[in-house]
Design a protein around this motif. Sequence first.
Motif, mmCIF file in Angstrom:
data_model
loop_
_atom_site.group_PDB
_atom_site.id
_atom_site.type_symbol
_atom_site.label_atom_id
_atom_site.label_comp_id
_atom_site.label_asym_id
_atom_site.label_seq_id
_atom_site.Cartn_x
_atom_site.Cartn_y
_atom_site.Cartn_z
ATOM 1 N N ARG A 125 74.635 29.331 103.937
ATOM 2 C CA ARG A 125 75.289 28.046 103.599
ATOM 3 C C ARG A 125 74.731 27.476 102.304
ATOM 4 O O ARG A 125 75.481 27.004 101.445
ATOM 5 C CB ARG A 125 75.113 27.038 104.740
ATOM 6 C CG ARG A 125 76.049 27.271 105.909
ATOM 7 C CD ARG A 125 76.044 26.104 106.881
ATOM 8 N NE ARG A 125 74.726 25.776 107.401
ATOM 9 C CZ ARG A 125 74.126 26.381 108.424
ATOM 10 N NH1 ARG A 125 74.733 27.365 109.053
ATOM 11 N NH2 ARG A 125 72.937 26.002 108.830
ATOM 12 N N ILE A 126 73.419 27.523 102.151
ATOM 13 C CA ILE A 126 72.776 27.010 100.937
ATOM 14 C C ILE A 126 73.241 27.816 99.727
ATOM 15 O O ILE A 126 73.589 27.246 98.683
ATOM 16 C CB ILE A 126 71.242 27.064 101.079
ATOM 17 C CG1 ILE A 126 70.767 26.087 102.168
ATOM 18 C CG2 ILE A 126 70.558 26.763 99.744
ATOM 19 C CD1 ILE A 126 69.351 26.344 102.663
ATOM 20 N N GLY A 127 73.283 29.131 99.847
ATOM 21 C CA GLY A 127 73.727 29.988 98.747
ATOM 22 C C GLY A 127 75.171 29.742 98.361
ATOM 23 O O GLY A 127 75.503 29.676 97.171
ATOM 24 N N GLU A 128 76.027 29.610 99.355
ATOM 25 C CA GLU A 128 77.448 29.338 99.072
ATOM 26 C C GLU A 128 77.618 27.994 98.375
ATOM 27 O O GLU A 128 78.425 27.861 97.441
ATOM 28 C CB GLU A 128 78.261 29.390 100.365
ATOM 29 C CG GLU A 128 78.399 30.790 100.917
ATOM 30 C CD GLU A 128 78.986 30.860 102.320
ATOM 31 O OE1 GLU A 128 79.354 31.974 102.732
ATOM 32 O OE2 GLU A 128 79.070 29.810 103.011
ATOM 33 N N ALA A 174 61.860 14.809 99.208
ATOM 34 C CA ALA A 174 62.267 14.068 98.012
ATOM 35 C C ALA A 174 62.957 15.000 97.012
ATOM 36 O O ALA A 174 63.963 14.619 96.394
ATOM 37 C CB ALA A 174 61.064 13.392 97.369
ATOM 38 N N ALA A 175 62.443 16.218 96.860
ATOM 39 C CA ALA A 175 63.068 17.186 95.940
ATOM 40 C C ALA A 175 64.478 17.530 96.404
ATOM 41 O O ALA A 175 65.404 17.603 95.597
ATOM 42 C CB ALA A 175 62.206 18.449 95.836
ATOM 43 N N VAL A 202 51.541 24.806 109.020
ATOM 44 C CA VAL A 202 51.660 23.954 107.843
ATOM 45 C C VAL A 202 52.751 22.922 108.092
ATOM 46 O O VAL A 202 53.878 23.274 108.439
ATOM 47 C CB VAL A 202 51.966 24.792 106.586
ATOM 48 C CG1 VAL A 202 52.144 23.895 105.367
ATOM 49 C CG2 VAL A 202 50.865 25.820 106.351
ATOM 50 N N ALA A 203 52.395 21.650 107.909
ATOM 51 C CA ALA A 203 53.344 20.556 108.131
ATOM 52 C C ALA A 203 54.299 20.418 106.947
ATOM 53 O O ALA A 203 53.963 20.767 105.808
ATOM 54 C CB ALA A 203 52.578 19.247 108.323
ATOM 55 N N ALA A 204 55.481 19.923 107.235
ATOM 56 C CA ALA A 204 56.459 19.638 106.182
ATOM 57 C C ALA A 204 55.896 18.555 105.268
ATOM 58 O O ALA A 204 55.127 17.696 105.697
ATOM 59 C CB ALA A 204 57.768 19.177 106.804
ATOM 60 N N LYS A 205 56.287 18.612 104.006
ATOM 61 C CA LYS A 205 55.775 17.663 103.017
ATOM 62 C C LYS A 205 56.868 16.690 102.604
ATOM 63 O O LYS A 205 58.017 17.083 102.406
ATOM 64 C CB LYS A 205 55.252 18.415 101.800
ATOM 65 C CG LYS A 205 54.069 19.316 102.114
ATOM 66 C CD LYS A 205 53.562 19.993 100.857
ATOM 67 C CE LYS A 205 52.355 20.820 101.192
ATOM 68 N NZ LYS A 205 52.595 22.232 101.184
ATOM 69 N N ASP A 206 56.488 15.433 102.438
ATOM 70 C CA ASP A 206 57.433 14.427 101.967
ATOM 71 C C ASP A 206 57.990 14.786 100.592
ATOM 72 O O ASP A 206 59.148 14.508 100.290
ATOM 73 C CB ASP A 206 56.768 13.048 101.912
ATOM 74 C CG ASP A 206 56.466 12.488 103.293
ATOM 75 O OD1 ASP A 206 57.109 12.930 104.275
ATOM 76 O OD2 ASP A 206 55.585 11.608 103.406
ATOM 77 N N LEU A 241 65.885 25.498 100.716
ATOM 78 C CA LEU A 241 65.180 26.466 101.564
ATOM 79 C C LEU A 241 63.929 25.842 102.171
ATOM 80 O O LEU A 241 63.598 26.098 103.333
ATOM 81 C CB LEU A 241 64.782 27.706 100.761
ATOM 82 C CG LEU A 241 65.840 28.748 100.501
ATOM 83 C CD1 LEU A 241 65.249 29.909 99.706
ATOM 84 C CD2 LEU A 241 66.457 29.251 101.783
ATOM 85 N N LYS A 242 63.231 25.028 101.385
ATOM 86 C CA LYS A 242 61.991 24.407 101.860
ATOM 87 C C LYS A 242 62.230 23.418 102.991
ATOM 88 O O LYS A 242 61.313 23.145 103.757
ATOM 89 C CB LYS A 242 61.283 23.684 100.704
ATOM 90 C CG LYS A 242 60.816 24.563 99.584
ATOM 91 C CD LYS A 242 59.494 25.214 99.868
ATOM 92 C CE LYS A 242 58.377 24.216 99.782
ATOM 93 N NZ LYS A 242 57.094 24.793 100.036
ATOM 94 N N THR A 243 63.440 22.882 103.090
ATOM 95 C CA THR A 243 63.671 21.801 104.049
ATOM 96 C C THR A 243 64.738 22.099 105.094
ATOM 97 O O THR A 243 64.738 21.479 106.154
ATOM 98 C CB THR A 243 64.071 20.506 103.307
ATOM 99 O OG1 THR A 243 65.250 20.760 102.540
ATOM 100 C CG2 THR A 243 62.954 20.018 102.399
ATOM 101 N N ALA A 244 65.665 23.013 104.810
ATOM 102 C CA ALA A 244 66.817 23.194 105.698
ATOM 103 C C ALA A 244 66.870 24.554 106.383
ATOM 104 O O ALA A 244 67.713 24.753 107.252
ATOM 105 C CB ALA A 244 68.110 22.963 104.909
ATOM 106 N N ALA A 245 66.020 25.471 105.993
ATOM 107 C CA ALA A 245 66.020 26.792 106.630
ATOM 108 C C ALA A 245 64.850 26.851 107.628
ATOM 109 O O ALA A 245 63.751 26.413 107.315
ATOM 110 C CB ALA A 245 65.886 27.887 105.580
ATOM 111 N N PRO A 246 65.097 27.381 108.813
ATOM 112 C CA PRO A 246 64.073 27.360 109.871
ATOM 113 C C PRO A 246 63.004 28.447 109.697
ATOM 114 O O PRO A 246 63.091 29.529 110.263
ATOM 115 C CB PRO A 246 64.883 27.555 111.151
ATOM 116 C CG PRO A 246 66.101 28.303 110.722
ATOM 117 C CD PRO A 246 66.379 27.876 109.310
#
Length: 153
Positions: free
Chosen positions: A65-68, A147-148, A139-143, A118-123
């Motif tokens: 989905r991200i690539g499309e 923001a990016a 590793v925890a997700a980063k704010d 990818l950093k935020t929406a892919a599992p």
Amino acid sequence: MTLPPTIRVQREDFDLQAEVDRLSKNNPGVGAIVTFSGLCRDDGGTLAALELEHYPGMAEAAMTRIGELAIERFGLLGLTAIHRYGKIAVGENIVLVVAVAPHRQAAFDGANFVMDFLKTAAPFWKKEHSRDGAEGDWVAAKDADDAARDKWK
């Protein structure tokens, strides 16, 4: 000629040049190629490896989905996104994004867009393994990653 996105989640390493060639050879409309290769880094001298896990099927679907979206939004002629899983030592490849477009700005924006999502929406999940043999924390997700991603909305 616009190609559909190539998406792979794999344990084995990838060949950056082979991926660039696959998108750019025999595609005369390509005027720009942007690559991003993310490596396992050792922040502070204590990390031996990262262990990456993913949700099979769901990770590939999210990446597709991200690539499309990137191809449509930026007019890319092709895109490859590869994410590795398993235990990856410091200095080894983790992720590759290759974006090809008629012009440089579209290729840069497309590659950045894909990485930000990818950093935020892919599992995918990362666990640290230290040099002293201790198994570290997930590793925890980063704010900053959120923001990016949000700048693209």
